[in-house]
Design a protein around this motif. Sequence first.
Motif, PDB file in Angstrom:
ATOM      1  N   THR A 284       1.188  -1.476  -0.184  1.00  0.00           N
ATOM      2  CA  THR A 284      -0.124   0.037  -0.005  1.00  0.00           C
ATOM      3  C   THR A 284       0.807   0.937  -0.163  1.00  0.00           C
ATOM      4  O   THR A 284       0.634   2.398  -0.651  1.00  0.00           O
ATOM      5  N   ARG A 290      -4.532   0.790  -3.636  1.00  0.00           N
ATOM      6  CA  ARG A 290      -5.558   1.346  -2.284  1.00  0.00           C
ATOM      7  C   ARG A 290      -6.272   0.184  -2.141  1.00  0.00           C
ATOM      8  O   ARG A 290      -7.276  -0.335  -2.766  1.00  0.00           O
ATOM      9  N   PRO A 291      -6.165  -1.299  -1.387  1.00  0.00           N
ATOM     10  CA  PRO A 291      -6.874  -2.016  -1.033  1.00  0.00           C
ATOM     11  C   PRO A 291      -8.250  -2.023  -0.570  1.00  0.00           C
ATOM     12  O   PRO A 291      -8.809  -1.050  -0.031  1.00  0.00           O
ATOM     13  N   ASP A 292      -9.384  -2.907  -0.960  1.00  0.00           N
ATOM     14  CA  ASP A 292     -10.970  -2.899  -1.055  1.00  0.00           C
ATOM     15  C   ASP A 292     -11.075  -3.355   1.085  1.00  0.00           C
ATOM     16  O   ASP A 292     -10.054  -4.472   1.447  1.00  0.00           O
ATOM     17  N   GLU A 294     -14.160  -4.297   3.457  1.00  0.00           N
ATOM     18  CA  GLU A 294     -15.824  -5.652   3.033  1.00  0.00           C
ATOM     19  C   GLU A 294     -16.159  -4.446   4.223  1.00  0.00           C
ATOM     20  O   GLU A 294     -16.039  -3.384   4.506  1.00  0.00           O
ATOM     21  N   PHE A 297     -16.087   2.068   1.479  1.00  0.00           N
ATOM     22  CA  PHE A 297     -16.209   2.889   0.790  1.00  0.00           C
ATOM     23  C   PHE A 297     -15.575   3.926   0.598  1.00  0.00           C
ATOM     24  O   PHE A 297     -14.447   3.982   1.054  1.00  0.00           O
ATOM     25  N   TRP A 322     -11.703   5.341   4.370  1.00  0.00           N
ATOM     26  CA  TRP A 322     -12.593   5.216   3.558  1.00  0.00           C
ATOM     27  C   TRP A 322     -13.598   5.808   4.533  1.00  0.00           C
ATOM     28  O   TRP A 322     -13.680   6.599   5.441  1.00  0.00           O
ATOM     29  N   ASP A 338      -8.990  -9.226  -0.155  1.00  0.00           N
ATOM     30  CA  ASP A 338      -7.156  -9.951  -1.047  1.00  0.00           C
ATOM     31  C   ASP A 338      -6.330  -9.183  -0.649  1.00  0.00           C
ATOM     32  O   ASP A 338      -4.986  -9.089  -1.455  1.00  0.00           O
TER      33      ASP A 338
END
Length: 384
Positions: A284, A290-292, A294, A297, A322, A338
Motif C-alpha cells: 500500500t 488502495r485495498p478494498d 468489506e 467505500f 474510507w 485480497d
Amino acid sequence: MTGIDIDKILERSPSPAYVVDLGRLRHNLAILDDVQKRSGAKILMALKAFSMWSVFPTIRETLHGVCASSPWEARLGREEFGREVHSFAAAFKASDIAELLPISNHLVFNSFNQLERFRPLWEKERGRVSIGLRVNPEHSEGHTPIYDPCAPASRLGIPRAEFEGRSLAGVEGLHFHTLCEQLFEPLERTARAFEEKFGEFLPRMKWLNLGGGHHITREGYDIDGLVELVTYFREKYDLEVYLEPGEAIAIGTGILVGEVLDVVHNELDIAILDVSATCHMPDTLEMPYRPDIEGGFAPDEKAHTYRLGGPSCLAGDIIGDWSFDRPLHAGDRLAFLDMAHYTMVKTTTFNGIQHPAICTFEPETSELRVVRSFGYEDFKARLS
C-alpha cells in the motif's frame, strides 16, 4: 472476494490475522488446472508471492512445482511442496549454487558472467539440473517503475545485444518475467516482442518459461488467448512451456482481519488499527495501491469518513481514507480484502508490532483454524 463468508471469519478470527479461504483456493486451482490441461503448460507457484506452506498439500495436487528466488525459498519448496523446484536470482554466490544444485530442477542465470563463472559447478549436474537464462525483451508493460523488470537500466534479464558472440553451450531454456498483476493482453504483446528478439534461439531449447505476473484467475482474463499462446510456442518450437504466477493462486482467497484500537480527531476522524501499512501490507506504500474493505467505500460516499492508520511510530503508516455507513468504535473489526498474496511474505515486526496470525477457513464446515500465531520469541529470534 465473492463467496467468502466475511461475517463468520470476523466472528471467529483473532486480530490481527491473515485468513485464507480454502474454498476460494480450490476455485483458483481449478481454473489453473483447466489451463494446464488445455494448453499443455506446466504451472508453478511463485513463492515470492505466496509461501503459506501449510496449504501446499492442496496446491501440489494441481501445480507442478514452485519457483524460488533464493536458496531458502528453494529449500522450502523442496521440503514442503515436493515437486519441481525452479530457482532464479539476480545474482548468486558460490555458496548459493552449492546449496541450490542438489535441490533444484531448473537453475536460471541472470547474466553470461554468472553462467560461465559457475559452469564448473553446474556442468557436473547436467542431465539432472536444467540450466536457463533470463532474458529482457526490452518491452515495457509496467505501470509502476519499481515493479517493471523492463524499465530503463533494469538489472533483470539479459538484453538481446548481450547474446552476440556468447556461447549457449549447456543452456536448455529461456525465461522472461516482465509483468505484474496483469491480464492476458500485456503478455501477448510481450511474447511477440520476445519472439522477435530471441526466437532464433528457441529451436535449440528444451523449455520456455513465461514468468509470472499473470492474473489468470482474475475475472476478465482471456484464458482462451493464453491457451492459444502456450500452444503456439509448444508446437512451433517443440518445447515445454512453464508459467509461474504467484498472485493467480491466491487472488481473492484471503483477508486481513484488523481491529479498531482508537478513534482520534485531527482535522478529520482517524481510526488507529492493530494492522499496519508498513508492517502488514507494505504494497500500500510501495505500489502504491488502495485495498478494498468489506463495507468500506470511497471517502464521503457514506455518512462517516475515516483515515485508517496503523499503530507504529511511522508518521506515514497510513492505509488510506474510507467511508462507512456507521461510525467506527474501538473494538470494531474490519476485513481488508485480497490479502493473501504479497502480504505474509513481506511482513516485518518493526516497532515490535504483533505479527498477524495465519489462519485457514473451510467454508464447507465453517471451521476457522489458527495455523500459526506469533509471540515475543519470534520477534526476539530475528534480532541478536
